[in-house]
Design an enzyme around this catalytic site. Structure first.
Site, PDB file in Angstrom:
ATOM      1  N   GLY A 106      -0.846  -5.770   9.171  1.00 16.54           N
ATOM      2  CA  GLY A 106      -0.388  -4.612   9.962  1.00 16.54           C
ATOM      3  C   GLY A 106       0.978  -4.844  10.575  1.00 16.54           C
ATOM      4  O   GLY A 106       1.320  -4.280  11.608  1.00 16.54           O
ATOM      5  N   ALA A 107       1.780  -5.690   9.946  1.00 11.67           N
ATOM      6  CA  ALA A 107       3.084  -6.048  10.518  1.00 11.67           C
ATOM      7  C   ALA A 107       4.238  -5.512   9.680  1.00 11.67           C
ATOM      8  O   ALA A 107       5.383  -5.847   9.916  1.00 11.67           O
ATOM      9  CB  ALA A 107       3.194  -7.566  10.645  1.00 11.67           C
ATOM     10  N   GLY A 108       3.923  -4.710   8.666  1.00 13.29           N
ATOM     11  CA  GLY A 108       4.988  -4.141   7.831  1.00 13.29           C
ATOM     12  C   GLY A 108       5.459  -5.089   6.747  1.00 13.29           C
ATOM     13  O   GLY A 108       6.504  -4.876   6.146  1.00 13.29           O
ATOM     14  N   SER A 112      -1.570  -6.122   2.550  1.00 17.74           N
ATOM     15  CA  SER A 112      -2.656  -5.552   1.744  1.00 17.74           C
ATOM     16  C   SER A 112      -2.223  -5.421   0.282  1.00 17.74           C
ATOM     17  O   SER A 112      -2.990  -5.746  -0.630  1.00 17.74           O
ATOM     18  CB  SER A 112      -3.088  -4.199   2.293  1.00 17.74           C
ATOM     19  N   ALA A 113      -0.981  -4.979   0.077  1.00 15.43           N
ATOM     20  CA  ALA A 113      -0.506  -4.834  -1.303  1.00 15.43           C
ATOM     21  C   ALA A 113      -0.476  -6.190  -1.999  1.00 15.43           C
ATOM     22  O   ALA A 113      -0.929  -6.332  -3.146  1.00 15.43           O
ATOM     23  CB  ALA A 113       0.889  -4.219  -1.311  1.00 15.43           C
ATOM     24  N   ASP A 155       5.451  -1.083  -1.785  1.00 15.72           N
ATOM     25  CA  ASP A 155       4.898  -2.380  -1.376  1.00 15.72           C
ATOM     26  C   ASP A 155       4.390  -3.169  -2.580  1.00 15.72           C
ATOM     27  O   ASP A 155       4.744  -4.328  -2.784  1.00 15.72           O
ATOM     28  CB  ASP A 155       3.719  -2.187  -0.401  1.00 15.72           C
TER      29      ASP A 155
HETATM   30  O1  PMV Z   1       2.594  -0.913   5.024  1.00 19.23           O
HETATM   31  P1  PMV Z   1       3.992  -1.103   5.459  1.00 19.23           P
HETATM   32  O2  PMV Z   1       4.160  -1.189   6.913  1.00 19.23           O
HETATM   33  O3  PMV Z   1       4.624  -2.188   4.689  1.00 19.23           O
HETATM   34  O4  PMV Z   1       4.804   0.254   5.091  1.00 19.23           O
HETATM   35  C1  PMV Z   1       4.961   0.702   3.791  1.00 19.23           C
HETATM   36  C2  PMV Z   1       6.214   1.509   3.629  1.00 19.23           C
HETATM   37  C3  PMV Z   1       6.089   2.989   3.920  1.00 19.23           C
HETATM   38  O5  PMV Z   1       7.295   3.571   3.413  1.00 19.23           O
HETATM   39  C4  PMV Z   1       6.006   3.283   5.412  1.00 19.23           C
HETATM   40  C5  PMV Z   1       4.899   3.623   3.223  1.00 19.23           C
HETATM   41  C6  PMV Z   1       5.016   3.694   1.700  1.00 19.23           C
HETATM   42  O6  PMV Z   1       3.984   3.787   1.043  1.00 19.23           O
HETATM   43  O7  PMV Z   1       6.127   3.670   1.177  1.00 19.23           O
END
Ligand code: PMV
Length: 331
Positions: A106-108, A112-113, A155
Protein backbone atom coordinates in the site's frame (compact mmCIF):
# COMPACT_ATOMS: atom_id res chain seq x y z
CA UNK A 1 5.68 -36.29 -9.92
CA UNK A 2 5.38 -32.78 -8.50
CA UNK A 3 7.84 -30.13 -9.68
CA UNK A 4 9.16 -27.00 -8.03
CA UNK A 5 9.97 -23.62 -9.57
CA UNK A 6 10.77 -20.18 -8.21
CA UNK A 7 10.37 -16.68 -9.56
CA UNK A 8 10.94 -13.12 -8.52
CA UNK A 9 9.46 -9.87 -9.78
CA UNK A 10 10.41 -6.28 -8.92
CA UNK A 11 8.41 -3.42 -7.45
CA UNK A 12 8.11 -0.16 -9.37
CA UNK A 13 8.06 3.60 -9.15
CA UNK A 14 6.12 5.89 -11.46
CA UNK A 15 8.18 8.82 -12.75
CA UNK A 16 5.23 10.51 -14.46
CA UNK A 17 1.58 9.85 -15.27
CA UNK A 18 -0.04 7.95 -12.37
CA UNK A 19 -3.84 8.22 -12.22
CA UNK A 20 -3.94 10.05 -15.57
CA UNK A 21 -2.70 6.82 -17.18
CA UNK A 22 -6.02 5.22 -16.17
CA UNK A 23 -7.72 8.02 -18.14
CA UNK A 24 -5.57 7.59 -21.28
CA UNK A 25 -2.32 9.55 -20.72
CA UNK A 26 1.01 7.72 -21.09
CA UNK A 27 3.09 7.05 -17.97
CA UNK A 28 6.81 6.53 -17.44
CA UNK A 29 7.73 3.94 -14.82
CA UNK A 30 10.85 2.15 -13.57
CA UNK A 31 11.32 -1.26 -11.95
CA UNK A 32 13.33 -1.13 -8.71
CA UNK A 33 15.35 -3.71 -6.82
CA UNK A 34 12.73 -4.47 -4.14
CA UNK A 35 11.27 -7.90 -4.89
CA UNK A 36 8.38 -10.30 -4.44
CA UNK A 37 9.46 -13.98 -4.53
CA UNK A 38 7.25 -17.00 -5.21
CA UNK A 39 8.01 -20.71 -5.04
CA UNK A 40 5.49 -23.04 -6.68
CA UNK A 41 5.04 -26.80 -6.40
CA UNK A 42 2.71 -28.51 -8.88
CA UNK A 43 0.13 -30.74 -7.16
CA UNK A 44 -2.26 -33.34 -8.51
CA UNK A 45 -5.59 -32.14 -7.00
CA UNK A 46 -7.33 -28.86 -7.90
CA UNK A 47 -6.33 -27.36 -4.54
CA UNK A 48 -4.55 -24.01 -4.37
CA UNK A 49 -2.46 -23.45 -1.28
CA UNK A 50 -0.94 -20.00 -0.70
CA UNK A 51 1.37 -19.30 2.21
CA UNK A 52 2.46 -15.69 2.29
CA UNK A 53 5.19 -14.03 4.26
CA UNK A 54 4.31 -10.35 4.18
CA UNK A 55 6.13 -8.64 7.06
CA UNK A 56 3.67 -6.51 9.02
CA UNK A 57 6.36 -3.86 9.28
CA UNK A 58 5.84 -3.37 5.55
CA UNK A 59 2.10 -2.79 5.86
CA UNK A 60 2.54 0.60 7.59
CA UNK A 61 0.00 2.65 9.51
CA UNK A 62 -3.14 4.15 8.05
CA UNK A 63 -5.33 6.98 9.20
CA UNK A 64 -8.07 6.14 6.66
CA UNK A 65 -8.73 2.72 8.17
CA UNK A 66 -6.93 0.97 5.33
CA UNK A 67 -6.59 -2.44 6.88
CA UNK A 68 -5.75 -5.12 4.31
CA UNK A 69 -7.23 -8.32 5.72
CA UNK A 70 -5.68 -11.69 4.98
CA UNK A 71 -8.41 -12.69 2.51
CA UNK A 72 -8.03 -9.44 0.58
CA UNK A 73 -4.24 -9.85 0.52
CA UNK A 74 -4.33 -13.51 -0.56
CA UNK A 75 -7.28 -13.59 -2.98
CA UNK A 76 -5.45 -11.93 -5.92
CA UNK A 77 -2.62 -14.41 -5.45
CA UNK A 78 -5.05 -17.33 -5.65
CA UNK A 79 -6.52 -15.74 -8.79
CA UNK A 80 -3.05 -15.36 -10.30
CA UNK A 81 -2.39 -19.07 -9.73
CA UNK A 82 -5.84 -20.23 -10.93
CA UNK A 83 -5.72 -18.06 -14.09
CA UNK A 84 -2.24 -19.40 -14.87
CA UNK A 85 -3.38 -23.03 -14.52
CA UNK A 86 -6.45 -22.37 -16.69
CA UNK A 87 -4.25 -20.68 -19.31
CA UNK A 88 -1.92 -23.70 -19.34
CA UNK A 89 -4.91 -26.05 -19.79
CA UNK A 90 -4.35 -27.55 -16.29
CA UNK A 91 -7.85 -26.88 -14.94
CA UNK A 92 -7.84 -30.08 -12.92
CA UNK A 93 -4.46 -29.46 -11.34
CA UNK A 94 -3.36 -27.40 -8.34
CA UNK A 95 -0.35 -25.61 -6.96
CA UNK A 96 1.19 -25.01 -3.58
CA UNK A 97 2.76 -21.55 -3.30
CA UNK A 98 5.09 -19.88 -0.88
CA UNK A 99 5.19 -16.13 -1.32
CA UNK A 100 7.68 -13.76 0.21
CA UNK A 101 7.02 -10.08 -0.47
CA UNK A 102 9.78 -7.67 0.47
CA UNK A 103 8.01 -4.65 -1.03
CA UNK A 104 6.08 -2.34 1.33
CA UNK A 105 2.32 -2.88 0.97
CA UNK A 106 0.00 0.00 0.00
CA UNK A 107 2.98 2.30 -0.49
CA UNK A 108 2.70 2.90 -4.24
CA UNK A 109 5.55 0.52 -5.05
CA UNK A 110 3.51 -2.12 -6.86
CA UNK A 111 3.73 -4.89 -4.23
CA UNK A 112 0.56 -6.67 -5.36
CA UNK A 113 1.45 -6.56 -9.05
CA UNK A 114 4.97 -7.87 -8.37
CA UNK A 115 3.60 -10.72 -6.25
CA UNK A 116 1.05 -11.72 -8.90
CA UNK A 117 3.72 -11.58 -11.62
CA UNK A 118 6.08 -13.76 -9.53
CA UNK A 119 3.26 -16.28 -8.87
CA UNK A 120 2.35 -16.52 -12.57
CA UNK A 121 5.99 -17.01 -13.58
CA UNK A 122 6.63 -19.63 -10.85
CA UNK A 123 3.36 -21.54 -11.39
CA UNK A 124 3.83 -21.84 -15.14
CA UNK A 125 7.46 -22.85 -14.71
CA UNK A 126 6.45 -25.55 -12.19
CA UNK A 127 4.30 -26.97 -15.02
CA UNK A 128 7.23 -26.93 -17.44
CA UNK A 129 6.12 -23.80 -19.36
CA UNK A 130 8.34 -20.75 -19.73
CA UNK A 131 5.77 -18.07 -20.55
CA UNK A 132 7.05 -15.02 -22.39
CA UNK A 133 6.72 -11.56 -20.85
CA UNK A 134 3.67 -10.63 -22.94
CA UNK A 135 1.82 -13.72 -21.69
CA UNK A 136 2.80 -13.08 -18.05
CA UNK A 137 1.70 -9.45 -18.33
CA UNK A 138 -1.68 -10.43 -19.82
CA UNK A 139 -2.31 -12.97 -17.07
CA UNK A 140 -1.49 -10.45 -14.32
CA UNK A 141 -4.40 -8.24 -15.38
CA UNK A 142 -7.01 -10.46 -13.66
CA UNK A 143 -5.58 -10.32 -10.12
CA UNK A 144 -4.76 -6.62 -10.50
CA UNK A 145 -8.37 -5.90 -11.52
CA UNK A 146 -9.58 -7.72 -8.40
CA UNK A 147 -7.46 -5.41 -6.26
CA UNK A 148 -7.61 -2.11 -8.12
CA UNK A 149 -10.96 -2.15 -9.88
CA UNK A 150 -9.82 -0.59 -13.16
CA UNK A 151 -6.02 -0.76 -13.33
CA UNK A 152 -4.20 0.79 -16.27
CA UNK A 153 -1.75 -2.13 -16.27
CA UNK A 154 1.33 0.05 -15.66
CA UNK A 155 2.26 -1.72 -12.39
CA UNK A 156 2.37 -5.26 -13.70
CA UNK A 157 3.88 -4.20 -17.06
CA UNK A 158 6.80 -2.54 -15.22
CA UNK A 159 7.22 -5.52 -12.92
CA UNK A 160 7.13 -7.99 -15.82
CA UNK A 161 9.43 -6.17 -18.26
CA UNK A 162 11.80 -4.42 -15.82
CA UNK A 163 13.94 -1.38 -16.66
CA UNK A 164 12.31 1.95 -17.51
CA UNK A 165 9.18 1.82 -19.63
CA UNK A 166 6.89 4.21 -21.45
CA UNK A 167 3.43 2.75 -20.91
CA UNK A 168 0.34 3.79 -22.84
CA UNK A 169 -1.76 0.62 -22.84
CA UNK A 170 -0.96 -3.00 -21.93
CA UNK A 171 -0.25 -3.67 -25.64
CA UNK A 172 1.77 -0.46 -26.03
CA UNK A 173 4.79 -0.77 -23.74
CA UNK A 174 8.13 0.66 -24.88
CA UNK A 175 11.33 -0.17 -23.02
CA UNK A 176 13.70 2.80 -22.91
CA UNK A 177 17.39 2.22 -23.50
CA UNK A 178 19.31 4.91 -21.63
CA UNK A 179 22.99 5.82 -21.61
CA UNK A 180 22.72 7.37 -18.15
CA UNK A 181 20.35 6.22 -15.41
CA UNK A 182 18.78 8.87 -13.18
CA UNK A 183 19.76 8.76 -9.50
CA UNK A 184 16.46 8.33 -7.69
CA UNK A 185 15.65 8.15 -4.01
CA UNK A 186 12.41 6.58 -2.78
CA UNK A 187 11.05 7.68 0.59
CA UNK A 188 8.08 6.20 2.42
CA UNK A 189 5.69 8.37 4.47
CA UNK A 190 4.75 5.15 6.33
CA UNK A 191 1.11 6.16 5.80
CA UNK A 192 -0.36 3.39 3.67
CA UNK A 193 -3.72 3.26 1.88
CA UNK A 194 -5.97 1.50 -0.62
CA UNK A 195 -5.19 2.04 -4.32
CA UNK A 196 -8.70 0.91 -5.30
CA UNK A 197 -10.37 3.68 -3.29
CA UNK A 198 -8.05 6.38 -4.64
CA UNK A 199 -8.32 5.30 -8.29
CA UNK A 200 -12.13 5.04 -7.91
CA UNK A 201 -12.37 8.59 -6.55
CA UNK A 202 -10.29 10.03 -9.41
CA UNK A 203 -12.30 8.18 -12.07
CA UNK A 204 -15.53 9.52 -10.49
CA UNK A 205 -14.22 13.11 -10.47
CA UNK A 206 -13.03 12.77 -14.07
CA UNK A 207 -16.59 11.80 -15.11
CA UNK A 208 -17.96 14.91 -13.37
CA UNK A 209 -15.31 17.48 -14.41
CA UNK A 210 -14.79 16.29 -17.99
CA UNK A 211 -13.26 19.50 -19.37
CA UNK A 212 -10.86 19.95 -16.48
CA UNK A 213 -9.65 16.35 -16.67
CA UNK A 214 -9.37 16.49 -20.46
CA UNK A 215 -6.96 19.39 -20.03
CA UNK A 216 -5.06 17.54 -17.23
CA UNK A 217 -4.74 14.39 -19.37
CA UNK A 218 -3.36 16.57 -22.19
CA UNK A 219 -0.85 18.25 -19.81
CA UNK A 220 0.26 14.94 -18.29
CA UNK A 221 0.67 13.39 -21.75
CA UNK A 222 3.03 16.26 -22.61
CA UNK A 223 4.85 15.74 -19.29
CA UNK A 224 5.35 12.02 -19.98
CA UNK A 225 6.52 12.51 -23.59
CA UNK A 226 8.91 15.27 -22.46
CA UNK A 227 10.16 13.03 -19.61
CA UNK A 228 11.03 10.30 -22.14
CA UNK A 229 13.02 12.83 -24.18
CA UNK A 230 14.74 14.19 -21.04
CA UNK A 231 15.67 10.65 -19.93
CA UNK A 232 17.11 9.87 -23.37
CA UNK A 233 19.17 13.08 -23.33
CA UNK A 234 20.22 12.54 -19.70
CA UNK A 235 18.76 15.99 -18.92
CA UNK A 236 18.13 15.81 -15.16
CA UNK A 237 17.18 19.48 -14.86
CA UNK A 238 14.32 19.06 -17.36
CA UNK A 239 13.25 15.73 -15.82
CA UNK A 240 13.20 17.28 -12.33
CA UNK A 241 11.02 20.19 -13.53
CA UNK A 242 8.61 17.75 -15.14
CA UNK A 243 8.38 15.70 -11.94
CA UNK A 244 7.60 18.87 -9.96
CA UNK A 245 4.88 19.87 -12.45
CA UNK A 246 3.40 16.39 -12.29
CA UNK A 247 3.28 16.53 -8.48
CA UNK A 248 1.35 19.83 -8.59
CA UNK A 249 -1.28 18.28 -10.87
CA UNK A 250 -1.64 15.30 -8.52
CA UNK A 251 -2.09 17.73 -5.61
CA UNK A 252 -4.75 19.53 -7.65
CA UNK A 253 -6.82 16.37 -8.19
CA UNK A 254 -6.64 15.62 -4.46
CA UNK A 255 -4.58 12.42 -4.34
CA UNK A 256 -1.58 13.79 -2.47
CA UNK A 257 -1.40 13.88 1.33
CA UNK A 258 0.20 16.27 3.86
CA UNK A 259 2.82 13.60 4.66
CA UNK A 260 3.73 13.39 0.94
CA UNK A 261 3.82 17.16 0.46
CA UNK A 262 6.04 17.50 3.53
CA UNK A 263 8.58 15.00 2.16
CA UNK A 264 8.46 16.51 -1.34
CA UNK A 265 9.18 20.00 0.05
CA UNK A 266 11.94 18.70 2.35
CA UNK A 267 13.58 16.77 -0.51
CA UNK A 268 13.60 19.83 -2.79
CA UNK A 269 15.02 22.01 0.01
CA UNK A 270 17.71 19.41 0.66
CA UNK A 271 18.85 19.65 -2.95
CA UNK A 272 16.67 17.26 -4.97
CA UNK A 273 16.46 18.34 -8.62
CA UNK A 274 12.79 17.33 -8.61
CA UNK A 275 10.43 15.43 -6.31
CA UNK A 276 6.91 14.03 -6.48
CA UNK A 277 4.61 11.49 -4.96
CA UNK A 278 4.62 8.15 -6.77
CA UNK A 279 1.75 5.69 -7.26
CA UNK A 280 -1.81 6.18 -6.10
CA UNK A 281 -0.99 8.68 -3.31
CA UNK A 282 -3.00 9.32 -0.13
CA UNK A 283 0.25 8.41 1.64
CA UNK A 284 2.78 5.91 0.32
CA UNK A 285 6.05 7.06 -1.20
CA UNK A 286 7.70 10.01 -2.87
CA UNK A 287 10.54 9.86 -5.34
CA UNK A 288 13.32 12.45 -5.51
CA UNK A 289 15.65 12.95 -8.43
CA UNK A 290 19.15 13.50 -7.04
CA UNK A 291 22.35 14.82 -8.59
CA UNK A 292 24.18 11.60 -7.76
CA UNK A 293 24.20 8.79 -5.17
CA UNK A 294 26.09 10.91 -2.65
CA UNK A 295 23.41 13.62 -2.85
CA UNK A 296 20.73 10.89 -2.50
CA UNK A 297 22.33 9.74 0.78
CA UNK A 298 22.33 13.29 2.12
CA UNK A 299 18.73 13.93 1.08
CA UNK A 300 17.74 10.55 2.59
CA UNK A 301 19.15 11.53 5.98
CA UNK A 302 17.24 14.85 5.89
CA UNK A 303 13.99 13.01 5.05
CA UNK A 304 14.54 10.61 7.96
CA UNK A 305 14.43 13.64 10.28
CA UNK A 306 10.92 14.52 9.00
CA UNK A 307 9.60 10.99 9.64
CA UNK A 308 10.32 9.53 6.22
CA UNK A 309 11.80 6.07 5.63
CA UNK A 310 14.21 6.32 2.69
CA UNK A 311 14.90 3.29 0.49
CA UNK A 312 18.16 3.39 -1.43
CA UNK A 313 16.94 1.61 -4.55
CA UNK A 314 18.49 0.99 -7.90
CA UNK A 315 16.95 0.09 -11.20
CA UNK A 316 16.00 -3.52 -11.84
CA UNK A 317 16.83 -4.24 -15.49
CA UNK A 318 15.37 -7.77 -15.76
CA UNK A 319 11.72 -7.77 -14.62
CA UNK A 320 10.21 -11.21 -13.97
CA UNK A 321 12.82 -13.97 -13.69
CA UNK A 322 12.12 -17.65 -12.99
CA UNK A 323 14.18 -20.75 -12.32
CA UNK A 324 13.82 -24.45 -11.57
CA UNK A 325 17.07 -24.75 -9.59
CA UNK A 326 15.51 -24.16 -6.17
CA UNK A 327 15.47 -20.40 -6.56
CA UNK A 328 18.92 -19.71 -5.09
CA UNK A 329 19.93 -17.83 -8.24
CA UNK A 330 17.08 -15.38 -7.67
CA UNK A 331 17.84 -14.26 -4.12
O1 PMV B 1 -0.95 0.79 -6.74
P1 PMV B 1 -0.10 1.98 -6.92
O2 PMV B 1 -0.11 2.90 -5.77
O3 PMV B 1 1.24 1.59 -7.40
O4 PMV B 1 -0.77 2.88 -8.09
C1 PMV B 1 -0.91 2.43 -9.39
C2 PMV B 1 -0.90 3.56 -10.38
C3 PMV B 1 -2.25 4.20 -10.66
O5 PMV B 1 -2.04 5.01 -11.81
C4 PMV B 1 -2.71 5.10 -9.52
C5 PMV B 1 -3.33 3.18 -10.96
C6 PMV B 1 -3.14 2.43 -12.27
O6 PMV B 1 -3.69 1.33 -12.40
O7 PMV B 1 -2.47 2.93 -13.17
Amino acid sequence: MSKYASARAPGKIILTGEHFVVLGAPAVAAAVNLYAFATAQSTSGRRLKVEANIPLSLVGRDENKFQPDTKELLEPFRLAARDSLDYLGKRTRGVSLEVDCQIPIGAGLGSSAATSVAIIAATSRAYGENLDKKQICQLAFGPESYLHGSPSGVDHATSTYGGIIQFSKPDNVKQLRLDKLPSLLVCDTNVHRSTKRLVGSVVKRARRDTDLFKSHVHDVSEISFSAVRALKRGDDRELGDLMNKNHELLVEIGVSHPSLDRLVTAARRAGAIGAKMTGAGGGGCIIALCKNDEAALKIGSVLRRVDGTPYMVSLDPSGAVSSTDGGTALK
